[in-house]
Enzyme design. Sequence first.
Site, short mmCIF file in Angstrom:
data_model
loop_
_atom_site.label_atom_id
_atom_site.label_comp_id
_atom_site.label_asym_id
_atom_site.label_seq_id
_atom_site.Cartn_x
_atom_site.Cartn_y
_atom_site.Cartn_z
N LYS A 161 -2.94 -12.65 12.37
CA LYS A 161 -4.25 -12.92 12.23
C LYS A 161 -4.58 -14.01 11.30
O LYS A 161 -5.51 -14.74 11.61
CB LYS A 161 -5.06 -11.45 11.74
CG LYS A 161 -5.02 -10.27 12.62
CD LYS A 161 -5.95 -9.41 12.03
CE LYS A 161 -5.83 -8.97 10.71
NZ LYS A 161 -4.39 -8.36 10.21
N THR A 162 -4.25 -14.08 9.93
CA THR A 162 -4.82 -14.95 9.09
C THR A 162 -4.20 -16.31 9.50
O THR A 162 -5.10 -17.57 9.34
CB THR A 162 -3.98 -14.71 7.51
OG1 THR A 162 -4.51 -13.27 7.36
CG2 THR A 162 -4.50 -15.58 6.60
N ARG A 171 1.77 -11.80 -1.64
CA ARG A 171 0.50 -12.20 -1.14
C ARG A 171 -0.19 -13.36 -1.82
O ARG A 171 0.02 -13.48 -2.89
CB ARG A 171 -0.38 -10.81 -1.30
CG ARG A 171 0.04 -9.94 -0.23
CD ARG A 171 -0.42 -9.97 1.05
NE ARG A 171 -0.25 -9.01 1.95
CZ ARG A 171 -0.42 -8.69 3.39
NH1 ARG A 171 -1.65 -9.46 3.47
NH2 ARG A 171 -0.38 -7.76 3.94
N ARG A 195 0.89 -1.19 0.08
CA ARG A 195 -0.02 0.00 -0.19
C ARG A 195 0.69 1.24 0.02
O ARG A 195 1.86 1.20 0.45
CB ARG A 195 -0.87 -0.11 1.19
CG ARG A 195 -1.97 -1.12 1.18
CD ARG A 195 -2.91 -0.70 2.54
NE ARG A 195 -2.10 -0.68 3.69
CZ ARG A 195 -1.85 0.37 4.49
NH1 ARG A 195 -2.33 1.56 3.93
NH2 ARG A 195 -1.39 0.61 5.55
N ASP A 214 -9.50 -11.18 8.42
CA ASP A 214 -9.02 -9.38 8.43
C ASP A 214 -10.32 -8.60 8.73
O ASP A 214 -9.76 -7.52 9.29
CB ASP A 214 -8.41 -9.43 6.97
CG ASP A 214 -7.73 -8.49 6.98
OD1 ASP A 214 -7.03 -8.05 8.04
OD2 ASP A 214 -7.49 -7.49 6.28
N HIS A 227 -10.96 -4.34 12.59
CA HIS A 227 -9.67 -5.12 11.59
C HIS A 227 -9.14 -6.41 12.50
O HIS A 227 -8.48 -6.25 13.50
CB HIS A 227 -8.41 -3.90 11.56
CG HIS A 227 -7.56 -4.49 10.75
ND1 HIS A 227 -6.24 -4.13 10.79
CD2 HIS A 227 -7.30 -5.39 9.64
CE1 HIS A 227 -5.35 -4.59 9.99
NE2 HIS A 227 -6.01 -5.50 9.22
N LYS A 284 -8.55 -2.78 0.72
CA LYS A 284 -8.22 -1.93 1.90
C LYS A 284 -9.20 -0.60 1.75
O LYS A 284 -9.62 -0.13 2.62
CB LYS A 284 -6.82 -1.45 2.32
CG LYS A 284 -6.22 -2.66 2.86
CD LYS A 284 -6.81 -2.92 4.19
CE LYS A 284 -5.80 -4.09 5.03
NZ LYS A 284 -6.48 -4.72 5.95
N SER A 291 -1.13 -5.83 9.96
CA SER A 291 -0.54 -6.80 9.06
C SER A 291 0.83 -7.42 9.43
O SER A 291 1.62 -6.72 10.18
CB SER A 291 -0.49 -6.14 7.64
OG SER A 291 0.21 -6.99 6.76
#
Length: 550
Positions: A249-250, A335, A53, A264, A227, A208, A245
């Site tokens: 989390k994933t 990713r 990003r 997410d 989030h 996002k 990030s």
Amino acid sequence: MQKSVLNSLLNLKNIKQDLSREDLIQAVISRREAIASANGALATWTFEESTGRSPADTVIVRNPESEKDIDWQAANNIPITPNTFEMLLEDALELLQEADTVFLTKRALGAAPKWALPINVYTDKALASLFTTTMFRPIPDGGFGDVFKDQPFTLLALPDHKLDPNRYTGRLRIDPKTKQTSTMCVAMDFDRRLGVVIGSAYLGTIKKLGFTVMNYYLPAKGILPIHCAANEGENGDVALMLGLSGTGKTTLSADPRRKLLGDDEHGWSDEGVANFEYGCYAKLINLSKEKEPDIYEAVFHEEDWRTHGAIVENAFMLPNGKFNLDDERLTPNSRGAYLLSVLANVKPIPVAGHPTTIVFLTADANGVLPPIAKLTKAQAMFWFLMGYTSKLAGTERGVVDPKSTFSRFFGAPFMPRNPSDYADMLGEKMTTFNSEVYLVNTGWSGGPFGEGKRMDITLTRHLLDAALSGKLKDVQFTPDPIFKVFVPDSCPGLEDNSILKPKNTWADPQKFDERASKLAAEFSDYFHKTFSGLADEIRQACPTPKALQP
């Protein structure tokens, strides 16, 4: 949306609307926007400026109607004028008119039909369109509920084009690398319900942007956007895992013993929790088949490329079409995008009740936070406001070495509203539904980054399971002398309980105290500069350097 914009979109030539995923995959390959890898996933690569990003190029239109609702003091809320957005819109429409094919998908953000948001995405890139069918949900069977019915958000995405820097001189930022006005822009107009992406080919930009839009609209409807990842146990117990990030989390939410809602982005309404998305967008660097089998299988299972559908973005691929996920020469932010439905243990309709456990994930590069700790309500509010982690390389352009960062609500770049809109609602829901809160450090132990080691994921999973299953309810906790959080003295099934106290893992206790006190001072400085008017119990939850302790 203004009538002129709608008319321009309706008059576009060569629109292909809501193509099947198989047709989009064929289009991606035939247009050479990606290639089929050995296992069938689509492999794609971007220019250097699109490997993550670009927060500095992400802007919000400052309109009189909504400016009071947006925290313009926040570094991530960069304003542009309505006139500048109109210019961006003109450029985007012109590029779409010149395109040989325009791909349109009409999708939804939100698995709860009552508050699902219609989102229409126009793009000249088949890969971007395929990505929207991965990340954004199909339109609910019964149509949209009353909250956002007939109020779609429309996004125009031109990933591979660049803006004319001369046209935007004085309107957009100066890129320090080129010394010219930036040729990239990610712009949102909440009042007109329009978004424009030009110049950013990073697929996460589209995802996002959708998240940010929801974070703006939902609080006004009494729904808290978070989030976080979410999953559900056999008894219907729901866990939320908040974190920036790179905090896990994933990975941690993909648990074979719990049904996954999503990894997410979720909303917490009076009815419970619901996922925003239809898929996952996971980091691939150092992904292990042994330690993260669900994610690995979702992206790298073997299937005909015509139906596989997973997208591998910016990973290092060998000439034989296989990937080396440990090679980060292209970017450490490679990713994989895949449908939730390919996971073995996902909840088909990702809605659930209210969370019994909330987990704040942090990747502490200082190596001084415990691997798990319990938080009081006041401490939970403090850590939610602070959103601490160590920024990891690759997620944003320009970040090479990890550094301490504070991102309120564990998602500051995507939370445009005034902080009280989110914090007050979380406090109310925590009280109403009696959620337990834990802090879990997925960062370093035994020393800081470069000296210590990253927390072993098997240890993290064991401690997380103990928290979610209630095994920690009967153990003794001791407050950390510097960070004040409550650290368990033991954990059932753990062979070496000494590692629960981070100081025990350091060879030099004095160096630990120095490093911990340094981080505590960073907490105190940021907290007192940023927040005011908070309750005493929240202020007292701020860490205290050892030298300042009574």
